[in-house]
Design an enzyme around this catalytic site. Structure first.
Site, PDB file in Angstrom:
ATOM      1  N   HIS A  36     -58.259 -40.077 -26.299  1.00  0.00           N
ATOM      2  CA  HIS A  36     -58.870 -39.178 -26.110  1.00  0.00           C
ATOM      3  C   HIS A  36     -59.765 -39.556 -25.583  1.00  0.00           C
ATOM      4  CE1 HIS A  36     -60.726 -35.321 -28.539  1.00  0.00           C
ATOM      5  NE2 HIS A  36     -59.881 -34.439 -27.144  1.00  0.00           N
ATOM      6  N   HIS A  75     -60.446 -25.129 -30.568  1.00  0.00           N
ATOM      7  CA  HIS A  75     -61.420 -25.887 -30.967  1.00  0.00           C
ATOM      8  C   HIS A  75     -62.036 -26.215 -29.981  1.00  0.00           C
ATOM      9  CE1 HIS A  75     -58.366 -28.268 -29.038  1.00  0.00           C
ATOM     10  NE2 HIS A  75     -59.249 -29.015 -28.531  1.00  0.00           N
ATOM     11  N   HIS A  88     -62.932 -28.863 -26.603  1.00  0.00           N
ATOM     12  CA  HIS A  88     -62.845 -29.760 -25.725  1.00  0.00           C
ATOM     13  C   HIS A  88     -64.064 -30.331 -25.481  1.00  0.00           C
ATOM     14  CE1 HIS A  88     -60.976 -33.595 -24.637  1.00  0.00           C
ATOM     15  NE2 HIS A  88     -61.368 -33.738 -23.414  1.00  0.00           N
TER      16      HIS A  88
END
Length: 226
Positions: free
Chosen positions: A21, A102, A104
């Site tokens: 990630h 969400h 990021h």
């Protein structure tokens, strides 16, 4: 921290095909107002639709680093615009390759390499969720209404259309007509109804075009009925 850190930097998961990630994720409701973490200039504004980052912005911070905000639902800034820390940039969302609402947030250094943004995680979290403006809420409410309408229309279409068709059939028969005789008009009418229903599941910029097609359909129906 105001919002929960739901995915850490370098985390591996099947969702990302086991690719580390490159940023950090914050779980937050769709439509949460987002603010610039640092002073900088908007370098890119992107919209990849249902792929990759979805809607997002790239901000070149004054210290040379690059801040990347992704999966947004609405963007308020433009390329070249200078931002000050705490300035509103748009709203969080669930666009692109996302499994839930969400934000990021990712960072690159001046050389273009990914860096761990965890040290500023609390700052990113605290820069979100304050001071809604009424004019901004309209777009957020519209997005939520569209999703609600999509579910309702999808679930209830058969319950509405089928009885309407049966009622129309009885009415035509009572007037001595057959469905075959008026099939072009009926087909046009059903197309218009479906078009109106579909319009409410799109985004606002698309409404004008869709209403235009609907009005053309109405005019065609009237001409065919004469």
């Amino acid at each position: 921290m105001k919002f929960r850190l739901s995915s850490e930097y370098g985390e591996l998961s099947e969702v990302r095909n086991m690719v580390p990630h490159p940023g950090i994720d914050f779980a937050m409701p769709e439509g949460t107002e987002l603010r610039s973490v640092m002073n900088g200039v908007v370098e890119r504004v992107v919209d990849f639709g249902n792929k990759d980052l979805g809607k997002g912005i790239f901000v070149r911070n004054d210290d040379g680093t690059l801040s990347i905000y992704d999966h947004m639902s609405n963007i308020k800034v433009k390329v070249g615009e200078h931002l000050t820390a705490g300035e509103s940039i748009g709203f969080s969302g669930n666009t692109g390759n996302s499994t839930g609402a969400h934000l990021h947030y990712a960072m690159k250094n001046a050389s273009g390499q990914w860096v761990d943004p965890t040290p500023v995680a609390e700052k990113v979290s605290n820069m979100s969720g304050n001071d809604y403006h009424f004019s901004d809420i309209g777009g957020v409410l519209l997005d939520k209404y569209n999703k609600f309408a999509d579910k309702v229309i999808g679930a209830e279409m058969n319950m509405v259309v089928k009885p309407a068709q049966e009622t129309l059939q009885d009415w035509l028969i009572s007037l001595g007509h057959t469905l075959t005789d008026l099939m072009p008009e009926i087909g046009t009418g059903i197309t218009i109804l479906a078009g109106i229903a579909i319009m409410f599941t799109g985004n606002f910029p698309k409404y004008i075009t869709r209403w235009g097609f609907a009005m053309m359909g109405v005019i065609s129906w009237i001409l065919l009925a004469k």
